[in-house]
Design an enzyme around this catalytic site. Sequence first.
Site: not given
Lengths: 213, 213, 327, 327
Positions: D54, D102, D216
């Site tokens: 990320h 998260k 993802h």
Amino acid sequence: MEIRINSQNYMEYIELVAKKIEASKDYVSELDSITGDGDHWANMNMGFQKLLESKQELVAMRLGQMFQKIGMLIMSTVGGSSGVLYGSAYLKAAKTIGDKTEMDIHLLRDVLEAELNAIMERGNAKPGYKTMIDALYPAVIRLKEAIEKGLDGHEALQELKQGAIDGMNSTKDMEAIRGRACYQANKGVGHIDPGAVTMCYQIETLVEYLCKS
Amino acid sequence: MEIRINSQNYMEYIELVAKKIEASKDYVSELDSITGDGDHWANMNMGFQKLLESKQELVAMRLGQMFQKIGMLIMSTVGGSSGVLYGSAYLKAAKTIGDKTEMDIHLLRDVLEAELNAIMERGNAKPGYKTMIDALYPAVIRLKEAIEKGLDGHEALQELKQGAIDGMNSTKDMEAIRGRACYQANKGVGHIDPGAVTMCYQIETLVEYLCKS
Amino acid sequence: MKKIINNPNNVVTEMLQGIVKANPQLEYFSGVEVIAKRVKEKKVGLVSGGGSGHEPAHAGYVGKGMLDAAVAGNVFASPSPDRVLKGIQEANSGEGVLLIIKNYSGDIMNFDMAKELAEMEDIRVESVVVKDDVAVEDSTHSTGRRGIAGTVFVHKLAGAKATTGASLDEVKRVAEKAITNTRSMGMAMAPCILPGVGKAGFELGENQIEIGMGIHGEPGVQRTTVKTAVELAEILCEKILADYDFTGSEVGLMVNGLGATPLMELYILNNEIEKILMEKNIRVYRTFVGNYMTSLEMAGCSVTLLKLDDELKELLDAPCDTPAMKV
Amino acid sequence: MKKIINNPNNVVTEMLQGIVKANPQLEYFSGVEVIAKRVKEKKVGLVSGGGSGHEPAHAGYVGKGMLDAAVAGNVFASPSPDRVLKGIQEANSGEGVLLIIKNYSGDIMNFDMAKELAEMEDIRVESVVVKDDVAVEDSTHSTGRRGIAGTVFVHKLAGAKATTGASLDEVKRVAEKAITNTRSMGMAMAPCILPGVGKAGFELGENQIEIGMGIHGEPGVQRTTVKTAVELAEILCEKILADYDFTGSEVGLMVNGLGATPLMELYILNNEIEKILMEKNIRVYRTFVGNYMTSLEMAGCSVTLLKLDDELKELLDAPCDTPAMKV
Ligand SMILES: Nc1ncnc2c1ncn2[C@@H]1O[C@H](COP(=O)(O)OP(=O)(O)O)[C@@H](O)[C@H]1O
Ligand SMILES: Nc1ncnc2c1ncn2[C@@H]1O[C@H](COP(=O)(O)OP(=O)(O)O)[C@@H](O)[C@H]1O
Ligand SMILES: [Mg+2]
Ligand SMILES: [Mg+2]
Ligand SMILES: [Mg+2]
Ligand SMILES: [Mg+2]
């Protein structure tokens, strides 16, 4: 048939699982791609390869120590959901084993139950949530029942295995409540949970290993 | 055959060129992709489409004014190498036309020569550098020779056209010294220069238009 | 073609509108596609520009300590002289203007013509031409080397110098020193698609990459198979170091992504590049890793080395505040 | 698979090495894959982290005014508890540590376990869970909403608050306010490839895009055909605005690229988004356009809105200096 599992045996079993997982790359990756993020195979494979690398160290340990070490290794190598779940499972199982050097079928049952509880607790999850629990839970239940019914070792192990297989398959129609599949519009319905598959592989391999030896 | 080109005629010619270029997208884009950055067709097409949009305004102008305006429009719409080169060409041609309202074959020759000189000056380039100049230069030379030899209008125009076609084709074996093709290891050898192609299209279209009307 | 755009003909305008909306300190002059600082400073003005598709170049470098105005052409097409003239006018505060041009004949022709137009308005204009791409042979005969990511270092250093209040000649001297000291080399792994064309300008096989590809998809020097980061670092560094002797010096390093290459890969490449430089006794003084000079959605990267001396180090470290570079 | 990498198993380690080489103010703890500030400050420590892939999240947000430590897992896999524990230890200066997590069960399980381990070392640890992705239904029954790009705003605001010397409870309050006020929505145009797997996790047809895709590659809510920037802006905003009433407020806006989408397209999208917000009487106070929370080489974008009040505006404007965000 009598069951005796010491550190040496457990390492042999780990080697078989590692092989089985290595060979399942496409299928498991695809399942996690469809319903999750596609890394479940890579995660599990990395974990078991790490265990192979640590073979010398592991076989030299007492069984409980070995489980503790396996838990730490999987947890820190794998990461992700499966790392912490299997890590927690092995750590709790290590406590159940204590300083015993061998598992018989009763201790095996207790170890598997400890693993189940650890996973459910850490994952804040129950059977029916479309996770690896759905392979482990029925397997443990059927092993317990078999032992209670007084079935012989071989038969009890078949129950364990069949419970895992049926449980794995049952995830196909479930709606996911935990894991990445729950982000899907259809909650992953129609696809088997990859974590349930690799859990089932481990149980199958254990049963086949024990029945062969 | 006598040649008379006023603003109205020139606009009709521009419309034919616009059509011809529009239809050559794949070929010209590919040539510039192979040896340059692939945008030559898009650049030229944008320029001529802009001229079409400005039709009302352009036809209302005196010829010299019209050339001046075409130069400004192409320069600012197209950008890139071709924008500034054609822009410079038309601006210089406008000066050559002055306040005449029509071109005969002699003025046409002077206009084309002015354009050639403007492009060579702005581009710091000569014939043989594998650019649009290699289509325009031989065309102009052969037109001049034809006029000197006293050939009739139709024949002189055929010389102009054939000069452009031969010139265009001659770029295939040249090594680029200007333009993006010079960045290539083989200097673009084996491929026709896209700028020479669109230059040739314009000259061919002009000749065909004049011979038909 | 999958792009987040509306009409392919309006991509430049809409992009520049989007830039000023995100950066209200910048002003957009529509039609001429110029982005300039809203608050002008009394100093030598710096103008850069070129075809669009290289974002954040060039508008992303307008701001304190770097450019005063950036001029955008259509995608991969040099801006026209009238546009560049507007950039010069906006950058001019009476101290003269320096044009930072990349060495493409299109850019040179358009900027030169704009310079002539500006001089007719009594604006003093000087220009420098960046040619850092060692993939192309240096040549006085042909156009010679392209300008690529090294241009960003020229913006930075000349911008810092101009901010000190230096004269046009001094700013130009620094820009030329930066150009003399800068070398770049790039490679591409996947092509880009011009919005107006709709298909890739070149094709690379499943396992092919192209070494030395230009930032407009101009062909490179060698097509080869996919390489590891170690190998790529070696190939790119080798070309650069063969061209200019950086041994024993301190350098600014830029590991630049062409648009579609993830930061993860650029950092992995940086790791290898710095290892090689260390071995060669080249000390990295400051590193920039990111998308600084791109080529639409091309996948690939370039590596730039800038040889530093005390003057350039100070200028490289001087504060700047632009959308794409803040020091 | 075309990637600038060496061994797929080493991408995270080599990337983090590359990051600290480019950013010598950061320290890398190998094995546990933690990046932390070299110079510690006496203040509440902020730790974030998650799977790799990320970038620039999360290591790119370590620095003055944002995070004190970032913990990297393998690609798309949550970091293990021992790694997170190390992050906590490095971030702790005795004032307690806030974990910014998260909302993925993997992250929650690993961070929770690390929290338990840290508490055994007498470090006071609190945590907040970011769940900004409106593509997923909010739910107490299941895991509920994912955390995506809005996380960057939480880093920024909580980081700014911690820098004022506020207590752990105060920093946590600000982080929770930021989470409450943040909504995001994304879409993907092309998949990403896990280095260890070697092929795309999903496929999209020539003209297909997927609305609501996770970072993802988790499936989204709708597969549809390619849209214009205007249409995309409408779709993404509509989902966000239906979920939370931003009318009449000032907002922070992030137009985030997923890795392979060029800045040009993000700016074009920003242009459309700001038009829609203006119409809806939502005033954009500050805009961030760029690759802030990516998904390897996925093509696509996300839009994040953060409702601001005076406190949050001040914190959003507070200076920060990290590799990926400088204010
Ligand atoms: N909260 C949970 N409780 C139990 N099992 C879970 C939970 N979350 C995920 N799982 C299991 O983990 C599997 C995914 O593992 P993996 O792909 O390795 O991790 P991640 O989801 O972090 O990518 C799922 O298929 C599911 O079986
Ligand atoms: N210096 C020059 N002098 C003359 N013609 C040139 C020069 N540079 C380029 N050209 C011509 O321009 C053509 C390319 O035009 P175009 O693709 O529109 O611009 P760009 O090269 O800026 O992308 C080349 O094929 C060549 O014919
Ligand atoms: Mg997974
Ligand atoms: Mg071209
Ligand atoms: Mg061009
Ligand atoms: Mg994962």
